[in-house]
Enzyme design. Structure first.
Site, short mmCIF file in Angstrom:
data_model
loop_
_atom_site.label_atom_id
_atom_site.label_comp_id
_atom_site.label_asym_id
_atom_site.label_seq_id
_atom_site.Cartn_x
_atom_site.Cartn_y
_atom_site.Cartn_z
N GLU A 236 -20.40 -29.47 7.50
CA GLU A 236 -19.12 -28.78 7.30
C GLU A 236 -18.33 -28.65 8.62
O GLU A 236 -17.77 -27.60 8.94
CB GLU A 236 -19.34 -27.40 6.68
N GLU A 319 -23.21 -29.40 -2.39
CA GLU A 319 -23.64 -28.00 -2.43
C GLU A 319 -23.00 -27.34 -3.64
O GLU A 319 -21.89 -26.81 -3.58
CB GLU A 319 -23.24 -27.25 -1.15
#
Length: 682
Positions: A236, A319
């Protein structure tokens, strides 16, 4: 994880459990602030053992219309996992990833197979796991790949059970793990290393780490006969920075060790801004996305395509949040089972691939829990010892719950083979109460410490500069008290400081008195009473590292007293610092002066009541207890209840279970595990 998102939560109690494998077990507690109301007995409740191994194995497939059942040409016997035509292909056949995060470092090795089999029973065909650098290199140059850090054995076990692996190699992982997986000794380097950047000093350390790690996993790549189908670069990054040179350097390093055929991937939040900053276009790196559970996935997958090469963008939510994290003082995060399952089905209906975060959460053993911040670094929120995450496989491994069954029903719709039967929960046993004896007061031990192990300086020193990464530091100085009392101010303390004062031994026997606590998240001045000392008043500040920030701009998170200390507006000088590191998950401190003395003290006082001499009952204390079980007939999982206690750390047979703080999380019951390693002596 994408920390910009949040999920609704409702309250529910959390319990945690584990298997017992020793005939005699010693409990040792370090109580940060003992209370007069402490219980004399510690009730222990019941819990779980491991599943019998399943002999059958299976693969998950998904239904396709006849005209789409086209197998790509593949040489017989050649293993290959690739991306083409906006699909994943395994050995020439379209493949839908139905995965789940399950972190080897949050589960005891004795339970790896149990939890992986439960993941298969959920219908998963792939396991995704992070690799925490700090677990494997707790000290610079000291590499650990044994026990709970035995990554290779975990990967081989996944393969044995027919599970593929998506490996998240970092070097930054987030994961609600201390410092986002970075080793804390990086914070002791001068000048400061700029983490997650093109800083040459930082990249040199990464190159050294990956130079050890990646050759270990290279033989386990899918093309080499192993289970690893993809390797993630960073994590991320689009939510943190925009250093493309840094990301490209990581790609070059990875390909140098792993070859050109392995699929490298990134994970970023499903917005244009995060994808623009976090993806690595032009280097053949696949861009995956994550987003809030319940969001319409297909517009996000359409956006994902813009950041992948044509034909190289199979829809993948790497995710898919089955629950959420919990900080101390918060209610346990809970999400609705049917809502979660319905959101999952929206992805899978159109052959989208998905990885559940988490499939099984596990436990933040030792001192490795992470923390978050809000508007500034003082808005500090440390994570619980429990990492249950409201996942379908609970922290204890239970699967007889609504979320597991709801997700399993959805996955079953897209499987061409029947799923294995639902495994039973592991057996639980209550072992009764355990009597704990106070074996030592912290301040009684100070005179026994060798002065060579005490650091002296004009100003307080950060924990990392003391070559200590976890635990506590005791800061000691003196001040001249005023008749009406004094005011203590510490502008920057990370993270929780308990303050004590005392006179010399000639006055009141040198009794140490607790005067208050200064916390990073609610930093306020403390009034110091005038105890009418003959000379200067001794000031003791016990600072606890409660877990380093793992996400966001304040990740460079040193611990201890990080500013001057003021008494009545004047800077206090001449400090002594005593390290109290304790055992951590994968390491034993080279030397801990307080614990060395405690061991000696324990041997002297064992078997008899400890007399109260130089310290009040409010002082930090050590407690010890024993219980015995028959290893042939009585070994099952159990809970440990610490209701009625204050704040502290629990150890069982030299294993640091983690922190407990039931006053702040009344529903949380700390985890007890027994490992058959014999007694623990400090």
């Amino acid at each position: 994880m994408n920390r910009s998102k949040s999920l609704a939560a409702t309250s529910k109690s959390i319990t945690a459990m584990a298997r017992k494998q020793s005939s005699k077990t010693m409990l040792i507690f370090f109580l940060l602030l003992s209370l007069l109301a402490f219980l004399s007995f510690l009730p222990v409740f019941a819990s779980l053992p491991s599943l019998p191994s399943y002999s059958h194995s299976y693969d998950l497939h998904f239904h396709l219309p006849r005209h789409q059942r086209l197998h790509r040409r593949q040489k017989i016997g050649v293993r290959k996992f690739e991306i083409a035509e906006d699909k994943f292909w395994k050995d020439g056949k379209p493949f839908q990833i139905i995965g789940g995060d399950l972190h080897y470092f949050r589960v005891l090795p004795e339970y790896w197979e149990d939890r992986l089999l439960r993941a298969k029973a959920l219908g998963l065909n792939t396991i995704q796991t992070y690799i925490p650098w700090n677990l494997h290199e707790p000290e610079a140059g000291k590499l650990v790949f044994e026990g709970i850090a035995d990554l290779v054995s975990f990967l081989k076990l996944c393969q044995k059970l027919g599970l593929l692996v998506m490996l998240r190699a970092g070097p930054y992982i987030c994961a609600e793990w201390d410092l986002g997986g970075f080793p804390a000794w990086l914070l002791s380097i001068h000048p400061d290393v700029r983490l997650r950047s093109s800083d040459p000093a930082y990249l040199q350390k990464v190159e050294g780490w990956w130079g050890v790690l990646l050759p270990k996993v290279a033989p386990l790549l899918y093309g080499n006969g192993g289970p690893i189908i993809m390797v993630q670069i960073e994590n991320e990054f689009g939510s943190y920075g925009n250093d493309k040179a840094y990301l490209s350097h990581l790609v070059k390093l990875a390909r140098g060790h792993l070859g050109e055929d392995i699929i490298l991937y990134t994970t970023d939040g499903g917005s244009r801004e995060t994808l623009e900053k976090g993806t690595i276009q032009g280097d053949g790196v696949f861009a995956a996305v994550d987003f809030t559970t319940g969001d319409n996935p297909w517009p996000i997958f359409k956006l994902q395509k813009q950041f992948n090469s044509p034909g190289k963008s199979p829809p993948l939510s790497s995710e898919f949040y089955t629950g959420w994290l919990t900080h101390w003082s918060e209610k346990m995060a809970r999400t609705d089972a049917d809502f979660t399952a319905a959101a999952l089905e929206k992805i899978m209906l159109q052959n989208g691939s998905v990885v559940l975060y988490m499939a099984h959460g596990g436990t933040n053993f030792g001192f490795y829990n992470g923390a978050n911040t809000g508007a500034d670094e003082s808005d500090y929120k440390p994570d619980l010892t429990s990492y249950d995450y409201d996942a379908p496989i609970t922290e204890s491994g239970d699967v007889d719950n609504a979320k597991f069954k709801a997700i399993r029903r959805v996955v079953g719709k897209f499987s061409s083979v029947s799923l294995p039967s639902l495994p039973p929960n592991n057996k639980k046993t209550g072992y009764g109460s355990i009597q704990l004896k106070r074996t030592a007061f912290l301040f009684d031990l100070l005179d026994e410490i060798d002065p060579l192990h005490i650091v002296e300086a004009e100003s307080p020193t950060a924990m990392e500069y003391l070559n200590q990464m976890f635990g506590f530091v005791l800061y000691v100085s003196e001040y001249a008290a005023k008749t009406g009392g004094s005011k203590l101010v510490i502008p920057k303390v990370h993270d929780r400081a308990q303050v004590f004062i005392s006179c010399s031994p000639e006055v009141n026997g040198g009794q140490v008195s607790y005067v208050g606590t200064i916390e990073r998240w609610s930093n306020q001045a403390i009034n110091l009473p005038n105890v009418k000392c003959v000379s200067s008043t001794s000031l003791f500040i016990l600072v606890e590292n409660m877990g380093r920030v793992n996400y966001g701009p304040y990740i460079f998170d040193r611990k201890g007293i990080l500013s001057s200390v003021y008494v009545d507006g004047s800077v206090l000088k001449r400090w002594k610092m005593i390290s109290i590191p304790f055992h951590n998950l994968n390491e034993v401190p080279k030397f801990n002066p307080v614990i060395q003395v405690t061991s000696k003290f324990h041997k002297v006082s064992a078997g008899k009541k400890l007399e109260h001499n130089s310290v009040g009952v409010e002082g930090p204390s050590f407690y010890t207890g024993h219980f015995s079980i028959d290893t042939k007939t009585e070994v099952t999982d159990t809970y440990i209840s610490l209701r009625g206690w204050g704040k502290g750390i629990a150890f069982v047979n030299e294993f640091n279970i983690g922190r407990y703080w039931p006053d702040l999380n009344a529903t949380f019951i700390s985890l007890l595990q027994s490992f058959g390693r014999g007694k623990m002596f400090w």
